[in-house]
Motif scaffolding. Structure first.
Motif, PDB file in Angstrom:
ATOM      1  N   ASP A 189       0.715  -1.160  -0.011  1.00 17.58           N
ATOM      2  CA  ASP A 189       0.105   0.028   0.022  1.00 17.58           C
ATOM      3  C   ASP A 189       0.810   1.100  -0.093  1.00 17.58           C
ATOM      4  O   ASP A 189       2.170   1.187  -0.174  1.00 17.58           O
ATOM      5  N   ASP A 190       0.313   2.331   0.169  1.00 11.73           N
ATOM      6  CA  ASP A 190       0.928   3.755  -0.046  1.00 11.73           C
ATOM      7  C   ASP A 190       1.246   4.124   1.282  1.00 11.73           C
ATOM      8  O   ASP A 190       2.139   5.279   1.537  1.00 11.73           O
ATOM      9  N   ASP A 191       1.033   3.383   2.457  1.00  9.58           N
ATOM     10  CA  ASP A 191       1.260   4.004   3.815  1.00  9.58           C
ATOM     11  C   ASP A 191       2.623   3.658   4.239  1.00  9.58           C
ATOM     12  O   ASP A 191       3.257   2.647   3.589  1.00  9.58           O
ATOM     13  N   ARG A 194       6.716   0.301   4.890  1.00  5.67           N
ATOM     14  CA  ARG A 194       6.139  -0.622   3.844  1.00  5.67           C
ATOM     15  C   ARG A 194       7.079  -1.864   3.840  1.00  5.67           C
ATOM     16  O   ARG A 194       6.613  -2.707   3.381  1.00  5.67           O
ATOM     17  N   SER A 255      -5.018  -0.461  12.775  1.00  7.82           N
ATOM     18  CA  SER A 255      -4.742   0.096  11.289  1.00  7.82           C
ATOM     19  C   SER A 255      -3.612  -1.010  10.768  1.00  7.82           C
ATOM     20  O   SER A 255      -3.455  -1.389   9.734  1.00  7.82           O
ATOM     21  N   ARG A 259      -3.819  -3.295   7.149  1.00 11.52           N
ATOM     22  CA  ARG A 259      -2.691  -3.364   6.156  1.00 11.52           C
ATOM     23  C   ARG A 259      -2.306  -4.613   5.958  1.00 11.52           C
ATOM     24  O   ARG A 259      -2.261  -4.877   4.911  1.00 11.52           O
TER      25      ARG A 259
END
Length: 282
Positions: A189-191, A194, A255, A259
């Motif tokens: 993902d872009d958070d 990673r 969270s 993810r």
């Protein structure tokens, strides 16, 4: 709660019954109205229209892909669903029957390839959900669970394929090597972050165990992947535990879990596609 007798063998459907303190109309609304269903079960992202396809989500990354098959108002909902959209497709029936001053709700959940352990787990799961439904109807207060500590799931793949062989596991699991051993697990993902360090990689013929170290926590989650031979296929399973023991805030831990759940879901889909491609080879 009055449960039916245990099913004989893995081919038998799970059945769980509960008598709830509500009218048929109230129970039907709790099963089919989006707001009421979300109060005790999960959040539907669609409608009970036969042939449609949508998700019921649980707010922590878990979801079922749902395809309604038959709806008889105030009586019966029949649907197929698949956990994380990759697991075995199961046929589920919710049935509503009037009782004296109350209503009986019956759940039947069929998967012919279900193992005895999965049979027990599914019966316990539906018992918990129907207890939540009963309490919601009794009090009017939300009874939905918060979030699960464990991420898990499975996918069926072709027999003869070796998904846990080291040169194969890199094809579907988002890991990278330092040249000697698997060292990094990547969340797609872009958070941030990673990239997560892999520790204690322990391979085996039908099982792999490893830890994933969580930055900012100093603690490690534990993942297990295994493959079980079945009559005409294999079932590839994973479990990733430790999300409530990170010493992080509840919001942060949830969270992160969400993810990783999305990444594992994608990994199962990759395994299924890769397995199909190998099986199709001449």
């Amino acid at each position: 709660m009055d449960n039916a007798q245990p099913a004989v063998g893995a081919a038998e459907p799970v059945r769980v019954d509960v008598v709830v303190p509500a009218t048929v109309a109230e129970v039907w609304a709790a099963l089919t109205d989006a707001v009421r269903l979300a109060a005790w079960f999960g959040t539907p992202r669609g409608y009970w229209v036969p042939g449609s396809s949508w998700r019921v989500e649980f707010g922590d990354g878990d979801f079922f892909q749902v395809t309604p098959r038959r709806v008889v108002p105030d009586r019966r909902v029949e649907f197929d669903w698949s956990f994380l959209g990759a697991g075995p497709v199961q046929r589920v029936v919710w049935e509503v029957t009037p009782a004296v001053d109350r209503t009986q709700v019956t759940v039947r959940d069929a998967d012919p390839a279900r193992s005895p352990a999965e049979l027990h787990q599914m019966r316990a799961g539906w018992t918990d959900f129907l207890d939540r439904l009963s309490e919601y109807l009794r009090t009017g207060r939300p009874t939905r669970y918060d979030w699960r500590e464990e991420i898990d799931g499975s996918v069926d793949v072709a027999s003869g394929w070796l998904p846990l062989q080291l040169d194969v596991v890199f094809r579907w699991l988002p890991i990278a090597s330092d040249g000697f051993r698997p060292s990094w697990f990547f969340v797609i993902d872009d958070d941030g972050p990673r990239r997560f360090e892999i520790v204690n990689w322990r391979p085996g013929g039908t099982r792999i165990d490893f830890g994933v170290r969580i930055p900012g926590s100093g603690r490690t989650t534990v993942a297990e992947v295994n493959v079980e031979a079945m009559v005409d296929r294999q079932r590839l399973r994973f479990s990733h535990r430790g999300w409530r023991g990170l010493g992080l805030s509840d919001v942060r831990a949830r969270s992160l879990r969400s993810r990783f759940a999305a990444t594992w879901t994608e990994a199962l889909d990759q395994a299924r596609q890769f397995g199909r491609a190998v099986a199709a080879e001449p």
